[in-house]
Design an enzyme around this catalytic site. Sequence first.
Site, PDB file in Angstrom:
ATOM      1  CD  GLU A  40       0.988 -16.396  42.289  1.00 19.35           C
ATOM      2  OE1 GLU A  40       0.973 -17.669  41.705  1.00 19.35           O
ATOM      3  OE2 GLU A  40       1.418 -16.184  43.295  1.00 19.35           O
ATOM      4  CE  LYS A 112       3.832 -20.606  40.496  1.00 17.39           C
ATOM      5  NZ  LYS A 112       2.706 -20.429  41.907  1.00 17.39           N
ATOM      6  CB  CYS A 153       4.574 -16.730  42.983  1.00 14.22           C
ATOM      7  SG  CYS A 153       4.366 -16.856  44.746  1.00 14.22           S
TER       8      CYS A 153
END
Length: 275
Positions: A40, A112, A153
Amino acid sequence: MKIAAIQMCSGLDPEANLAALEPLLAEAAAAGARYALTPEVTLIFPENRDQLKSVAAPFEGHPQLARVGDLARQHGMHVHIGSLPIPLEDGRFANRSVLFGPDGAQAATYDKIHLFDADIAGLNAYRESATYKAGERAVTAALGDFTLGFSICYDMRFPRLYNSLANAGATLMAVPAAFTVPTGQAHWHVLLRARAIETGSYVIAAAQGGHHANGRATYGHSLIIDPWGKVIAELDHDRPGVVVAEIDPQAVTEARGRVPALANARDFAAPDLQG
């Protein structure tokens, strides 16, 4: 197929981060990897929103991404930039993952979905949604004999995303991350192994590691997990590096046959709220 997770300690300068990435990609290619995942915030690990505004480049014609496409073509491999911030019209950013094919062309992107908004006792409230706009769709992409499922993440704490990806055909889950040290020590391995076990999929997790120019410290420990939940490769530290493992689609078939959780899953009614 051999795959590689690349561990970095990204800073505030996109060009310096790209320069640090280049030899790591070369190392992965020399080890025979046909797919490499980076962490990330690979190309810029910002300190705050103002800093993001000063350095984040538009997606179209992005200078560092153009160079990554060249590197993918040079090495003849899939290169997956775990994420980078992309400015949006509303003043926020997308935390966007970008996959390049061996021809250097962009093959897929993913924004995301899950953002960390929390009130933590003893600390100030943290609102990721104040800086980033959440994505709205899950994404898969063809990767040789595998289908790649995208996540970033904090997504790893939401099993429904991985269940959806697996039911859409994903057999390899990508989890680029920048985990803090305390949460990494407590949750990193167990969450990633759980995502592999419950979907019968390989999981590759490329992490940020070390002390960053923005003042943060991240956990590292990039790893690759097989569909039975076994860690088959790991960087057992927080320094930059590359970890490579060979993966076999037959292992996915066998794991899902032994524990057919995806096939056995059922819809059900939620419990009534108790007044």
